[in-house]
Design a protein around this motif. Structure first.
Motif, PDB file in Angstrom:
ATOM      1  N   HIS A   7       0.853   6.456 -41.791  1.00 20.68           N
ATOM      2  CA  HIS A   7       1.295   5.917 -40.504  1.00 20.68           C
ATOM      3  C   HIS A   7       0.120   5.452 -39.644  1.00 20.68           C
ATOM      4  CE1 HIS A   7       0.167  10.024 -39.554  1.00 20.68           C
ATOM      5  NE2 HIS A   7       0.082   9.664 -38.293  1.00 20.68           N
ATOM      6  N   GLU A  65       4.516  -4.815 -40.398  1.00 19.11           N
ATOM      7  CA  GLU A  65       3.174  -4.669 -40.956  1.00 19.11           C
ATOM      8  C   GLU A  65       2.876  -5.725 -42.001  1.00 19.11           C
ATOM      9  OE1 GLU A  65       3.184  -0.324 -41.885  1.00 19.11           O
ATOM     10  OE2 GLU A  65       1.899  -0.209 -40.119  1.00 19.11           O
ATOM     11  N   ARG A 113       0.554   1.995 -37.891  1.00 19.51           N
ATOM     12  CA  ARG A 113       1.576   2.085 -36.843  1.00 19.51           C
ATOM     13  C   ARG A 113       1.033   2.836 -35.627  1.00 19.51           C
ATOM     14  NH1 ARG A 113       5.784  -0.683 -37.478  1.00 19.51           N
ATOM     15  NH2 ARG A 113       6.598   0.288 -39.358  1.00 19.51           N
TER      16      ARG A 113
END
Lengths: 125, 505
Positions: free
Chosen positions: B486, A32, B489
């Motif tokens: 999250h 990320e 993701r």
């Protein structure tokens, strides 16, 4: 089979690491990082632009029909091949149009995904 | 109509469909070995088989009986129902299909919980699945009553009871794998049952050389009557059907059986083709009914048009044979849609209600599912017997409106917007759910709709969908500290092709 008491200590068997190389751009997405965020952002934008494009075509064709008939009620008297225009458009023409839009979408969406896969699978040098 | 010889084709048709459904279900069970087979057919269903199954489950009594009846009564503006039900799959394809499959969610509450990591969002979603599922099941049962009364002369309660029992037997014994075969079979049965009689009746009509009665009474206007109000009603119907499909509980479950996101897209494309072919037929019955059976519309029995038209147009054994065929198709429509919906509702009930510990005791998985199934089928069945008949397609239309103003915004923002928060989702779901719920209650209580208020309440989607969407966005922006950690993701999981080796959470 050995006796239960004398069982040897368990050995963990592992395969080779699944990442091909830590330098692949997929690592940026996994971690990320800002770069990974940009890759993901570009994929999302491309797919959303495609979806909005297809839906705009839908809105500007089928979606305008009620308004057209509302503004020009004389359209109800128009006949195509002996059937009223509204029946030909909504009863028959609408379905192949929807299928065609869907087909175009699936081709382009799969192409976007292939492009994305190629982009992030490239290894940084 | 008195029962007797007249009823023979109908009885044979209903018996054959029931037996075929149970036999195929049992045969399919031989392939079900694992738990994964039972729930998701081990995710190995090929696009074409899966698409037939989706089509079989989706084409309900509203499509098989309702559309022709509505077209007979109101004309071309009712063609928006079948067009909207098909276009709904295009909207689902471009916005939801592949990401929904990749999310790994089995039901809508599963998706909401996985995306937002919140038990409360899950609870609200479960409540809505049950509400929409029951709203959709109700007209299926009522349609079964109409069918058996019209073809067998049976009392109205027989249909709902038979369908309820067969569905219960199938749902509690069979798994997803066997249901997939049953539903696929029922798509092709439904198509044949409209196509063959339709072709014969078309030949009869050509031989009669009676002109189609178009006329100037708005029958060829693709717009509801009443000027601006009609325009609103038509556009609101378009919003409800185009956006509602993706929020139907039994549709989502089917996507999980695809092997991957790419297959989910291709399946949806085949579904578009199958629905397009099927929906060419009901309007044909409506148009022929206009010529041969206008009295059905006047006596308020237009839902029986498809069933009665073969007998009206053809005498003797040919008419009886075709009546048997359309009855078989109609019965398949009730069975397949009711099975799909009952599985979806029972799944949610067993996860969130019957599977919970009650007074210190807890039911096992299968027992909880069976109890859930009994509740899921019994409640709408009893209501169908007690409630007045709404008109099959209209009641289904309300279910679509509710789905469009609750699950549609949740899926759209959940899939495409990282900043959706649990409080945003909950307030949006409640706003859309309450708005459409009040509208549905208002509509059920109004016998003769007139004026703007009734129009807004009768077709609420055009205001309830934007209401829910804006509420979700505004509340999410006000609660940015609640964005799930999250979320990023999860979007990677939803949108990247499975071939890439990525961490998907």
């Amino acid at each position: 089979m050995s006796e239960p008491g004398a069982a040897p200590e368990r050995v963990r068997v592992t395969g080779p690491p699944r990442r091909r190389t830590p330098a692949a751009r997929t690592a940026d997405i996994d971690d990320e990082t800002r770069l990974g965020g940009m890759y993901m952002g570009s994929l999302l934008r491309e797919q959303l632009r495609l979806a909005v494009g297809v839906l705009s075509v839908l809105a500007l064709t089928l979606g305008l029909l009620p308004l057209a008939f509302h503004l020009f009620p004389r359209l109800a008297d128009v006949e195509v091949l002996g059937a009223p225009l509204a029946w030909v458009l909504l009863g028959v023409v609408a379905y192949p149009t929807l299928l065609l839009l869907g087909w175009v979408y699936v081709r382009r969406a799969e192409r976007n995904e292939r492009d994305f896969a190629e982009l992030v699978s490239e290894v940084e040098r | 109509m008195s029962p007797g010889l007249d009823a023979a084709p109908g009885i044979v048709a209903v018996a054959v469909v029931t037996i075929a459904t149970l036999v195929i279900g049992t045969w399919g069970l031989r392939f079900s070995r694992t738990t994964s087979d039972f729930f998701v057919a081990s995710r190995t269903v090929r696009p074409r088989l899966n698409a037939s199954a989706i089509g079989g489950e989706y084409l309900s009594a509203a499509s098989f009986l309702g559309v022709a009846g509505l077209v007979l009564t109101f004309g071309a503006d009712m063609l928006w129902y079948p067009v909207g039900w098909t276009a709904g799959y295009l909207v689902l394809l471009v916005l939801v299909a592949a990401p929904l499959r990749r999310s790994g969610a089995y039901t809508l509450p599963d998706f909401a919980e996985a995306r937002l990591g919140s038990r409360s969002v899950r609870a609200v979603c479960s409540l809505l699945v049950v509400a929409i599922g029951w709203l959709y099941l109700l007209p299926q049962f009522q349609g079964a009553g109409i069918t058996l009364r019209s073809t067998l002369g049976a009392p109205t309660w027989v249909g709902p009871v038979i369908v309820g029992l067969v569905v219960l037997a199938n749902v509690t014994s069979g798994g997803m794998r066997s249901i997939t075969f049953v539903q696929a079979f029922q798509y092709w049965l439904k198509l044949t049952a409209l196509l063959v009689p339709g072709a014969v009746l078309l030949v009869v009509w050509a031989g009669d050389s009676t002109p189609l009665r178009a006329g100037a009474d708005g029958w060829s206007m693709p717009l509801a009557a009443g000027g601006n109000q009609g325009l609103y009603v038509t556009y609101s119907l378009i919003v409800a059907t185009f956006l509602g499909t993706m929020g139907l509980p039994h549709v989502v479950v089917r996507f999980y059986t695809n092997p991957d996101g790419r297959a989910a897209r291709r399946t949806t494309l085949v579904v578009l083709a199958l629905l397009g072919v099927f929906y060419l037929l009901p309007p044909l019955y409506g148009a022929l009914g206009r010529v041969y059976a206008p009295e059905l519309a006047e006596s308020g029995r237009s839902d029986a048009l498809v069933l009665e038209l073969p007998r009206i147009m053809l005498d003797g054994p040919a008419g009886e044979l075709l009546t048997g065929l359309v009855t078989a198709g109609a019965f398949a429509a009730f069975l397949s849609t009711s099975s799909g919906l009952s599985i979806a509702v029972a799944g949610v009930l067993s996860q969130d209600v019957t599977g919970r510990p009650w007074a210190g005791r807890r039911l096992g998985g299968v027992a909880a599912f069976r109890l859930g199934a009994v509740v899921a089928v019994t409640v709408p069945c009893v209501v169908a017997l007690a409630a007045p008949n709404l008109g099959v397609a209209r009641a289904v239309g309300l279910a679509f409106a509710m789905a469009a103003s609750t699950f549609c915004p949740l899926l759209l923002l959940g899939i495409w917007w990282r900043r959706l928060t649990p409080p945003g989702a909950i307030t949006g779901l409640l706003a859309g759910g309450l708005g459409s719920g009040v509208a549905i209650a208002w509509t059920l209580g109004t016998s003769r709709p007139s004026g703007w208020a009734d129009a807004l309440m009768g077709q609420p989607a055009a205001w309830t969908f934007p209401l829910a969407l804006t509420t979700m966005i505004v509340v999410s922006l006000l609660t940015t500290h609640r964005i799930p950690t999250h979320a990023g993701r999860f979007l990677v999981r939803l949108h990247t092709p499975e071939t890439l080796d990525l961490d998907r959470g």
